[in-house]
Design an enzyme around this catalytic site. Sequence first.
Site, PDB file in Angstrom:
ATOM      1  N   TYR A 129      16.139-105.912  98.768  1.00 35.07           N
ATOM      2  CA  TYR A 129      15.003-106.829  98.637  1.00 35.07           C
ATOM      3  C   TYR A 129      15.463-108.129  97.964  1.00 35.07           C
ATOM      4  CZ  TYR A 129      10.762-108.814  96.687  1.00 35.07           C
ATOM      5  OH  TYR A 129       9.769-109.685  96.313  1.00 35.07           O
ATOM      6  N   LYS A 139       3.455-101.134  96.845  1.00 35.84           N
ATOM      7  CA  LYS A 139       3.581-100.823  98.271  1.00 35.84           C
ATOM      8  C   LYS A 139       2.896 -99.487  98.593  1.00 35.84           C
ATOM      9  CE  LYS A 139       5.702-104.682  98.217  1.00 35.84           C
ATOM     10  NZ  LYS A 139       6.709-104.861  97.225  1.00 35.84           N
ATOM     11  N   ASP A 183      16.033 -97.285  94.347  1.00 40.51           N
ATOM     12  CA  ASP A 183      14.751 -97.923  94.662  1.00 40.51           C
ATOM     13  C   ASP A 183      14.145 -97.126  95.814  1.00 40.51           C
ATOM     14  OD1 ASP A 183      12.706 -99.493  95.687  1.00 40.51           O
ATOM     15  OD2 ASP A 183      13.717-101.396  95.283  1.00 40.51           O
ATOM     16  N   ARG A 202       0.119-101.760  74.432  1.00 39.22           N
ATOM     17  CA  ARG A 202       1.441-102.077  74.986  1.00 39.22           C
ATOM     18  C   ARG A 202       2.320-100.823  74.939  1.00 39.22           C
ATOM     19  NH1 ARG A 202       4.816-103.922  71.658  1.00 39.22           N
ATOM     20  NH2 ARG A 202       3.532-105.585  70.781  1.00 39.22           N
TER      21      ARG A 202
HETATM   22  C1  LIG Z   1      12.214-102.514  98.071  1.00 38.02           C
HETATM   23  C2  LIG Z   1      11.529-103.349  97.039  1.00 38.02           C
HETATM   24  N1  LIG Z   1      11.917-103.243  95.759  1.00 38.02           N
HETATM   25  C3  LIG Z   1      11.338-103.974  94.785  1.00 38.02           C
HETATM   26  C4  LIG Z   1      10.320-104.874  95.063  1.00 38.02           C
HETATM   27  C5  LIG Z   1       9.707-105.668  93.945  1.00 38.02           C
HETATM   28  O1  LIG Z   1       8.458-105.154  93.619  1.00 38.02           O
HETATM   29  P1  LIG Z   1       7.225-106.016  93.056  1.00 38.02           P
HETATM   30  O2  LIG Z   1       6.870-106.999  94.124  1.00 38.02           O
HETATM   31  O3  LIG Z   1       6.170-104.974  92.805  1.00 38.02           O
HETATM   32  O4  LIG Z   1       7.703-106.685  91.819  1.00 38.02           O
HETATM   33  C6  LIG Z   1       9.882-105.002  96.375  1.00 38.02           C
HETATM   34  C7  LIG Z   1       8.814-105.973  96.696  1.00 38.02           C
HETATM   35  O5  LIG Z   1       8.630-106.363  97.818  1.00 38.02           O
HETATM   36  C8  LIG Z   1      10.502-104.217  97.395  1.00 38.02           C
HETATM   37  O6  LIG Z   1      10.133-104.339  98.680  1.00 38.02           O
END
Ligand SMILES: Cc1ncc(COP(=O)(O)O)c(C=O)c1O
Length: 379
Positions: free
Chosen positions: A98, A195, A170, A46
Site C-alpha cells: 500500500y 476496510k 498486514d 487514551r
Molecule cells: C493494505 C493496507 N494497509 C494499510 C492501509 C492504511 O490504513 P488506513 O487507511 O486505515 O490508515 C491501507 C489503506 O488503504 C491498506 O489498503
Amino acid sequence: MRFNTKVIHGGQAHEPTTGAVMTPIFQTSTYAQLSPGKHQGYEYSRTANPTRTALENSLASIENGQFGLAFGSGLAAMDAVIKLLGPGDEVISTNDLYGGSYRLFTKIFENYGIKFHFVSMQDIKAIEDKINRNTKLIWVETPTNPMMNIIDIEAVSKVAKKYNVLLAVDNTFATPYLQQPLNLGADIVMHSATKYLGGHSDVVLGALVVKDKDLADRLYFIQNASGAICGPQDSFLVLRGLKTLHVRMQRHCENGRTVAEYLFNHPKIEKVYWPGFENHPNHRVAKEQMKDFGGMISFVAKGGNFEEAIKIVENLKIFTLAESLGGVESLAGHPASMTHASIPKAEREKIGVVDSMIRLSVGIEDIEDLIEDLKQAIG
Ligand SMILES: Cc1ncc(COP(=O)(O)O)c(C=O)c1O
C-alpha cells in the site's frame, strides 16, 4: 468457538450494570476513582475505554491471538509497530505494498535512522539475503496491493525465527476469515479495519493483534504514550461490522470469482490479477494459506492505455470510483493516481503498477448487476 461464532461472541461479555447485549458507546474521557488509583480498571480513555476494550478483545479472538490493540487508523497501527525499533535498525518489507505504508516507512521513519529494504517476497531467499544483524522486523503484506501477489507467510516466518527477527503481516486484504497469520508463525497482525473488518465504509480505524505478552506490553505502552487511539463511536462501528464479517466475506469471494472470470474472458482485457486463477504465479500458496481468494481484483485493458483506463472508471455506475476497499459496496480505483500515487512512477512500474491498471473491490451486490456494469463500462 469456531470462527463464525467468534466474530459474534469472541471476547465479548454483556454489559454488567444493565445487561445490555451489545457493548454501549462509552462516550467518556475519564472515570471516577474512589481514592487515588482505586478504580474499576479504567482511568482515562487514551489508556483504555470499555468500548475499545470490547473491540480489542474481539480482534484478538478472531485472529487467534491473545492481545488486541485498536488505533485511529491502519497507519497509526503501523506507526506503533515501527516505534518498537530505534535508529540503526533495519526492516525488510514487501516491495509491492500500500502506497501509504511505503510513504510512512520512507518519508517518516527513514528520517529517524531506520532503514527499509523493499524486496519481492515471492522469493524467500531474497529476504534472507537482506538480513543482517541490524534487521529487526520483516513486514509482509499479502495479498499485495494492487498486484495480488501472494507471500508464503509460513515460509517467511521460518526465516524470521531463524534470525530472531519479528514478523508483522498486514492482513487487511485477506481478513482472518481467509487467513490467520499468527497461526502461520507471524508475531504481529495488522489491519486497516477501515476496510473489510468495519465493512461499511463509514469509519477509519486500525488494529494490531499479538500473542506474546511482552510484545503486547511494549505495544500498549506505545499506544498510550503516543496516543493514536480510536474513539468509542468508531470502536463500536467496527465491533458491529465484525459481527457479519464471515457472511460478507463469503459473498465478496463468490462475487470476486465471477468478476475475475468475466474479465479474464473479455476480449478487451489484457490481464487480470486474482490469486484464484490456476495460472496465477502464487496460486498454490494462496490455495494452501487462504480459505478462498477474496474480492480484490486488478486488471489492465488491452493496449495498456491510460486514457482507456480512465474512461472505464468514469463509465462505471454501480462500482463507485473511490479510494479504499472492503465495504459492502463495489468500488473501483486507479492505483497509479490514487492509492499508489505516493510511490514514484519508476518504482511503481518496476513492480507492475502501470498507469492503465484498474483495481476493483468487489462488493456484495447482485452479481448480475456488477457484471452488467462492467460490460457497459468496458464496452
Ligand atoms: C493494505 C493496507 N494497509 C494499510 C492501509 C492504511 O490504513 P488506513 O487507511 O486505515 O490508515 C491501507 C489503506 O488503504 C491498506 O489498503
